[in-house]
Design an enzyme around this catalytic site. Structure first.
Site, PDB file in Angstrom:
ATOM      1  CE1 TYR A 101      -3.709   2.559   1.193  1.00 17.35           C
ATOM      2  CE2 TYR A 101      -1.782   3.602   2.156  1.00 17.35           C
ATOM      3  CZ  TYR A 101      -3.094   3.666   1.753  1.00 17.35           C
ATOM      4  OH  TYR A 101      -3.797   4.840   1.901  1.00 17.35           O
ATOM      5  CD  GLU A 190      -5.921   4.419  -0.944  1.00 16.51           C
ATOM      6  OE1 GLU A 190      -6.032   4.723   0.258  1.00 16.51           O
ATOM      7  OE2 GLU A 190      -6.838   3.870  -1.591  1.00 16.51           O
TER       8      GLU A 190
END
Ligand code: GDP
Ligand code: MN
Length: 380
Positions: A101, A190
């Site tokens: 992530y 993101e």
């Protein structure tokens, strides 16, 4: 403004962040053609402006054109957290060894961009933060210093990535993500998951990208990406009228002059047990014309059973506002919905008298008005 995954990936591509090859498709036939062109295994991905598509069945692997067409039929029309799927992104499928992530957001509290990285990717960030908080590396960037290579190294070592090739690729992606964030005036970029394939290649498998609305004037190409068909028709109508309006799902229409006042009105109505149907800001003045525009927007929502006008008369005198409301709405269609007007400030007594004569329900306090409007909505 939130971008679709495929639009965010287009911006990733522009700064050199590796992404898979893919095609837009809006119908099963287009999905079929895209799969044929891409060849081999593909992923059929719902394009909606919300996360959690995988869990909702919006991400489907398919082998060959037949299966891609079939999966597209299943995914199109799906309701994912209130968003109906009308667009697809067909992408060459990737083999996944690991899911990481990586994100950068604007931390308004710290007034600095904030990087977050963890090797525990795949799930949503809220879940990561809750389940494995120690594995999440957070690092601010001082905007006056700009990006420095040590930022990437700190994230990578902090996250426990030890493979030198992976370290190198991730460091380059971190730097490019920062560049994308600054260059496109983003408030969020993101990548979840950032994957490592079995042959050791790192790439962005997903994208969440939010661009600051206030900067769109200098990014006409991004402004054009806005999907006007996905926007709420009432919000689009309000934008045309120049009314600041956000649709909510209750039955009490709300309008205030000033964003702060309108927001607290939403809160107070909710506090006394009502369900606000919208947020609507008339702007500072509260001119009669503005009132009519706002009413037109609010009453277009068939769920609205009563309306609460909360006006603070400062520079604008209350009696002027009241006369404006009364004359603008005399004998109008919109008057079918009962209205409560709280009017306070300069010349408030005169203003309330004008309203009472005009058949409105003038009140003095926000609390009193909120209670009355909620009762009216409930048909009491
Ligand atoms: P989200 O659920 O909205 O976050 O959508 P993502 O694009 O992140 O996809 C959700 C999950 O689907 C990913 O975490 C992967 O596990 C899986 N997935 C997506 N694309 C591929 C792919 O190309 N190959 C494989 N094997 N899985 C994929
Ligand atoms: Mn994702």
């Amino acid at each position: 403004m939130d971008l679709y995954e495929y639009q965010g990936k287009e911006l990733f591509r522009r700064v050199g962040i590796p992404v898979s090859d893919g095609r837009r498709a809006d119908s099963p036939q287009e999905a079929r053609a895209a799969a044929q062109e891409l060849g081999g295994q593909v992923v059929v991905k719902a394009q909606v402006l919300t996360g959690g598509r995988g869990k909702a069945g919006g991400i489907q692997l398919a082998t060959g054109a037949d299966e891609a067409e079939q999966k597209a039929k299943e995914v199109l029309g799906l309701d994912i957290r209130g968003h109906v799927v009308r667009r697809l992104w067909i992408e060459k499928a990737s083999d996944i060894e690991r899911e990481y992530y990586l994100s950068i957001t604007l931390d308004r509290g710290a007034k600095k961009p904030l990087f977050m990285f963890t090797t525990q990717g795949g799930m949503e960030i809220e879940q990561i933060a809750e389940e494995t908080p120690d594995a999440l590396v957070r690092l601010h960037v001082d905007p006056s210093e700009g990006f420095q290579p040590w930022v990437a190294r700190r994230l990578i070592y902090g996250g426990g990535v030890t493979d030198p090739s992976e370290q190198k690729q991730i460091a380059s992606i971190v730097e490019k993500l920062y560049r994308a964030f600054v260059e496109f005036d983003a408030t969020l970029c993101e990548i979840n998951p950032l994957i490592v394939t079995p042959d050791g290649t790192v790439k962005a498998l997903d994208s969440k990208f939010t661009v600051d609305d206030n900067s769109l004037f200098r990014h006409p190409d991004i402004a054009e990406m806005r999907d006007t068909t996905a926007a709420d028709p009432l919000e689009t109508f309000a934008r045309q009228k120049g009314v600041t309006y956000v649709k909510l799902d209750g039955n009490v229409g709300i309008c205030g002059n000033g964003a702060g006042l309108a927001m607290s009105t939403v809160d107070v109505v909710a506090h006394v047990g009502g369900k606000p149907a919208n947020f609507c800001d008339l702007g500072g003045g509260g001119s009669a014309e503005g009132v009519v525009d706002a009413l037109e927007v609010i009453t277009r929502d068939p769920q609205v059973k009563s309306i609460f006008f909360n006006i603070f008369g400062g520079i604008t005198r209350c009696d002027e506002v009241a006369r404006g409301i009364v004359s603008a709405l005399a004998g109008d269609e919109m008057r079918k919905v009962p209205m409560v007007v709280r009017l306070t400030g300069t010349n408030e007594k005169e203003g309330r008298a004008v309203l009472a004569q005009g058949g409105f329900n003038p009140v003095e306090t926000m609390d009193e008005g909120a209670r009355m409007v909620v009762e009216l909505a409930q048909g009491v």
